[in-house]
Write a protein that holds these residues in place. Structure first.
Motif, PDB file in Angstrom:
ATOM      1  N   PRO A  63       0.808  -1.209   0.000  1.00  0.00           N
ATOM      2  CA  PRO A  63       0.000   0.000   0.000  1.00  0.00           C
ATOM      3  C   PRO A  63       0.852   1.275   0.000  1.00  0.00           C
ATOM      4  CG  PRO A  63      -0.017  -1.008   2.166  1.00  0.00           C
ATOM      5  CD  PRO A  63       0.698  -1.964   1.252  1.00  0.00           C
ATOM      6  N   GLU A  64       0.278   2.321  -0.593  1.00  0.00           N
ATOM      7  CA  GLU A  64       0.890   3.658  -0.565  1.00  0.00           C
ATOM      8  C   GLU A  64      -0.081   4.587   0.136  1.00  0.00           C
ATOM      9  OE1 GLU A  64       2.656   7.216  -3.408  1.00  0.00           O
ATOM     10  OE2 GLU A  64       1.424   5.664  -4.333  1.00  0.00           O
ATOM     11  N   ALA A  65       0.455   5.468   0.958  1.00  0.00           N
ATOM     12  CA  ALA A  65      -0.365   6.465   1.640  1.00  0.00           C
ATOM     13  C   ALA A  65       0.395   7.772   1.654  1.00  0.00           C
ATOM     14  CB  ALA A  65      -0.658   6.016   3.072  1.00  0.00           C
ATOM     15  N   TRP A  66      -0.346   8.876   1.565  1.00  0.00           N
ATOM     16  CA  TRP A  66       0.342  10.150   1.694  1.00  0.00           C
ATOM     17  C   TRP A  66      -0.474  11.182   2.424  1.00  0.00           C
ATOM     18  CZ3 TRP A  66      -0.682   8.930  -3.612  1.00  0.00           C
ATOM     19  CH2 TRP A  66      -1.579   9.767  -4.253  1.00  0.00           C
ATOM     20  N   PHE A  67       0.288  12.108   3.039  1.00  0.00           N
ATOM     21  CA  PHE A  67      -0.235  13.229   3.814  1.00  0.00           C
ATOM     22  C   PHE A  67       0.180  14.486   3.060  1.00  0.00           C
ATOM     23  CE2 PHE A  67       0.374  16.468   7.118  1.00  0.00           C
ATOM     24  CZ  PHE A  67      -0.868  16.429   7.723  1.00  0.00           C
ATOM     25  N   THR A  68      -0.778  15.188   2.506  1.00  0.00           N
ATOM     26  CA  THR A  68      -0.492  16.376   1.703  1.00  0.00           C
ATOM     27  C   THR A  68      -0.281  17.576   2.618  1.00  0.00           C
ATOM     28  OG1 THR A  68      -1.851  15.478  -0.077  1.00  0.00           O
ATOM     29  CG2 THR A  68      -1.337  17.820  -0.189  1.00  0.00           C
ATOM     30  N   THR A  69       0.847  18.259   2.452  1.00  0.00           N
ATOM     31  CA  THR A  69       1.142  19.445   3.267  1.00  0.00           C
ATOM     32  C   THR A  69       0.883  20.745   2.520  1.00  0.00           C
ATOM     33  OG1 THR A  69       3.488  19.406   2.638  1.00  0.00           O
ATOM     34  CG2 THR A  69       2.861  18.187   4.633  1.00  0.00           C
ATOM     35  N   ALA A  70       0.821  20.701   1.187  1.00  0.00           N
ATOM     36  CA  ALA A  70       0.544  21.901   0.386  1.00  0.00           C
ATOM     37  C   ALA A  70       0.074  21.477  -0.995  1.00  0.00           C
ATOM     38  CB  ALA A  70       1.799  22.767   0.261  1.00  0.00           C
ATOM     39  N   GLY A  71      -0.754  22.307  -1.611  1.00  0.00           N
ATOM     40  CA  GLY A  71      -1.195  22.054  -2.971  1.00  0.00           C
ATOM     41  C   GLY A  71      -2.219  20.933  -3.060  1.00  0.00           C
ATOM     42  N   GLU A  72      -2.328  20.368  -4.262  1.00  0.00           N
ATOM     43  CA  GLU A  72      -3.375  19.380  -4.518  1.00  0.00           C
ATOM     44  C   GLU A  72      -2.924  18.387  -5.581  1.00  0.00           C
ATOM     45  OE1 GLU A  72      -7.683  20.626  -4.956  1.00  0.00           O
ATOM     46  OE2 GLU A  72      -7.124  20.216  -7.041  1.00  0.00           O
ATOM     47  N   THR A  73      -3.331  17.127  -5.403  1.00  0.00           N
ATOM     48  CA  THR A  73      -3.048  16.081  -6.382  1.00  0.00           C
ATOM     49  C   THR A  73      -4.321  15.300  -6.641  1.00  0.00           C
ATOM     50  OG1 THR A  73      -0.817  15.803  -5.542  1.00  0.00           O
ATOM     51  CG2 THR A  73      -1.651  14.051  -6.898  1.00  0.00           C
ATOM     52  N   CYS A  74      -4.547  14.966  -7.893  1.00  0.00           N
ATOM     53  CA  CYS A  74      -5.658  14.087  -8.261  1.00  0.00           C
ATOM     54  C   CYS A  74      -5.059  12.735  -8.629  1.00  0.00           C
ATOM     55  CB  CYS A  74      -6.443  14.665  -9.441  1.00  0.00           C
ATOM     56  SG  CYS A  74      -7.862  13.628  -9.903  1.00  0.00           S
ATOM     57  N   LEU A  75      -5.637  11.688  -8.083  1.00  0.00           N
ATOM     58  CA  LEU A  75      -5.182  10.328  -8.315  1.00  0.00           C
ATOM     59  C   LEU A  75      -6.291   9.551  -9.000  1.00  0.00           C
ATOM     60  CD1 LEU A  75      -3.182   7.912  -7.588  1.00  0.00           C
ATOM     61  CD2 LEU A  75      -4.735   7.529  -5.691  1.00  0.00           C
ATOM     62  N   GLU A  76      -5.970   8.962 -10.151  1.00  0.00           N
ATOM     63  CA  GLU A  76      -6.895   8.058 -10.841  1.00  0.00           C
ATOM     64  C   GLU A  76      -6.315   6.661 -10.736  1.00  0.00           C
ATOM     65  OE1 GLU A  76      -8.535   7.010 -15.328  1.00  0.00           O
ATOM     66  OE2 GLU A  76      -7.732   9.021 -14.954  1.00  0.00           O
ATOM     67  N   THR A  77      -7.163   5.675 -10.384  1.00  0.00           N
ATOM     68  CA  THR A  77      -6.688   4.304 -10.242  1.00  0.00           C
ATOM     69  C   THR A  77      -7.347   3.385 -11.268  1.00  0.00           C
ATOM     70  OG1 THR A  77      -8.351   3.863  -8.545  1.00  0.00           O
ATOM     71  CG2 THR A  77      -6.158   4.546  -7.787  1.00  0.00           C
ATOM     72  N   SER A  78      -6.709   2.253 -11.487  1.00  0.00           N
ATOM     73  CA  SER A  78      -7.166   1.304 -12.504  1.00  0.00           C
ATOM     74  C   SER A  78      -8.516   0.680 -12.166  1.00  0.00           C
ATOM     75  CB  SER A  78      -6.123   0.203 -12.711  1.00  0.00           C
ATOM     76  OG  SER A  78      -5.858  -0.467 -11.493  1.00  0.00           O
ATOM     77  N   ASP A  79      -8.979   0.818 -10.932  1.00  0.00           N
ATOM     78  CA  ASP A  79     -10.311   0.319 -10.578  1.00  0.00           C
ATOM     79  C   ASP A  79     -11.382   1.395 -10.750  1.00  0.00           C
ATOM     80  OD1 ASP A  79      -9.656   1.883  -8.397  1.00  0.00           O
ATOM     81  OD2 ASP A  79      -9.965   0.319  -6.902  1.00  0.00           O
ATOM     82  N   GLY A  80     -11.011   2.503 -11.430  1.00  0.00           N
ATOM     83  CA  GLY A  80     -11.985   3.541 -11.781  1.00  0.00           C
ATOM     84  C   GLY A  80     -12.257   4.583 -10.725  1.00  0.00           C
ATOM     85  N   ARG A  81     -11.470   4.594  -9.660  1.00  0.00           N
ATOM     86  CA  ARG A  81     -11.675   5.581  -8.596  1.00  0.00           C
ATOM     87  C   ARG A  81     -10.822   6.826  -8.834  1.00  0.00           C
ATOM     88  NH1 ARG A  81     -10.065   3.829  -3.377  1.00  0.00           N
ATOM     89  NH2 ARG A  81      -8.582   2.474  -4.382  1.00  0.00           N
ATOM     90  N   VAL A  82     -11.282   7.936  -8.262  1.00  0.00           N
ATOM     91  CA  VAL A  82     -10.533   9.190  -8.259  1.00  0.00           C
ATOM     92  C   VAL A  82     -10.477   9.665  -6.810  1.00  0.00           C
ATOM     93  CG1 VAL A  82     -10.557  11.611  -8.968  1.00  0.00           C
ATOM     94  CG2 VAL A  82     -11.189   9.838 -10.599  1.00  0.00           C
ATOM     95  N   GLN A  83      -9.288  10.041  -6.369  1.00  0.00           N
ATOM     96  CA  GLN A  83      -9.117  10.617  -5.038  1.00  0.00           C
ATOM     97  C   GLN A  83      -8.385  11.937  -5.186  1.00  0.00           C
ATOM     98  OE1 GLN A  83      -7.871   7.958  -1.736  1.00  0.00           O
ATOM     99  NE2 GLN A  83      -7.662   6.402  -3.335  1.00  0.00           N
ATOM    100  N   ILE A  84      -8.790  12.920  -4.393  1.00  0.00           N
ATOM    101  CA  ILE A  84      -8.120  14.216  -4.384  1.00  0.00           C
ATOM    102  C   ILE A  84      -7.380  14.344  -3.056  1.00  0.00           C
ATOM    103  CG2 ILE A  84      -8.388  16.722  -4.495  1.00  0.00           C
ATOM    104  CD1 ILE A  84      -9.266  15.354  -7.068  1.00  0.00           C
ATOM    105  N   GLY A  85      -6.077  14.578  -3.124  1.00  0.00           N
ATOM    106  CA  GLY A  85      -5.274  14.802  -1.934  1.00  0.00           C
ATOM    107  C   GLY A  85      -4.911  16.272  -1.850  1.00  0.00           C
ATOM    108  N   CYS A  86      -5.315  16.929  -0.763  1.00  0.00           N
ATOM    109  CA  CYS A  86      -4.962  18.341  -0.579  1.00  0.00           C
ATOM    110  C   CYS A  86      -4.718  18.597   0.897  1.00  0.00           C
ATOM    111  CB  CYS A  86      -6.046  19.256  -1.143  1.00  0.00           C
ATOM    112  SG  CYS A  86      -7.653  19.061  -0.379  1.00  0.00           S
ATOM    113  N   ALA A  87      -3.962  19.640   1.186  1.00  0.00           N
ATOM    114  CA  ALA A  87      -3.656  19.992   2.572  1.00  0.00           C
ATOM    115  C   ALA A  87      -4.952  20.197   3.336  1.00  0.00           C
ATOM    116  CB  ALA A  87      -2.793  21.245   2.611  1.00  0.00           C
ATOM    117  N   GLY A  88      -5.087  19.515   4.457  1.00  0.00           N
ATOM    118  CA  GLY A  88      -6.291  19.613   5.266  1.00  0.00           C
ATOM    119  C   GLY A  88      -7.451  18.775   4.756  1.00  0.00           C
TER     120      GLY A  88
END
Length: 141
Positions: A63-88
């Motif tokens: 597994p991979e996990a991350w804690f966003t401290t600044a900015g924003e990332t969009c993650l698309e996965t092969s199982d069709g999910r989208v997750q947005i990682g942003c500070a807070g």
């Protein structure tokens, strides 16, 4: 412990609600999906992406996990999910073996503390050539 941008960060793998003797808890990532009896190695990183930067399609042997401290990332996965990682914002956790594609979205530099808890007998990261992101991050926001 690591020093990033003038701050010292203690990153541990512990039971929920573990408390350090000193310092202030900034965040908690988990629970992280692991397989009982599996041997894992931890790879800690700081990820820095400028707006618009992308990571190629890849997967991890754990597994991979991350804690966003600044900015924003969009993650698309092969199982069709989208997750947005942003500070807070909500935490981002991807189970082992799921292909992923990351895009730095927004207008600020994205910074995150990353943990890849990978299978000790395999490489932590493998590029994927049999799956391509569908561009779901372009329409996620």
């Amino acid at each position: 412990m690591v020093e990033l941008k003038g701050k010292t960060w203690l990153m541990t793998i512990e039971q929920a609600n573990w408390k350090a003797a000193h310092g202030t808890r900034v965040g908690e990532v988990g629970p992280i999906p692991v397989t009982t009896g599996e041997k894992y190695s931890a790879q800690y990183m700081e990820a820095v992406f400028l707006p618009g930067m992308m990571a190629p399609e890849h997967l991890h042997s754990g597994p991979e996990a991350w804690f966003t401290t600044a900015g924003e990332t969009c993650l698309e996965t092969s199982d069709g999910r989208v997750q947005i990682g942003c500070a807070g914002g909500p935490l981002v956790i991807v189970p082992a073996g799921i292909a992923m594609h990351l895009t730095a979205t927004g207008t600020k530099e994205r910074r995150a503390l990353v943990l890849i808890l990978h299978d000790s007998s395999r490489p932590p990261t493998t590029l994927v050539h049999d799956w391509k992101a569908r561009g779901l991050c372009r329409t996620a926001r």
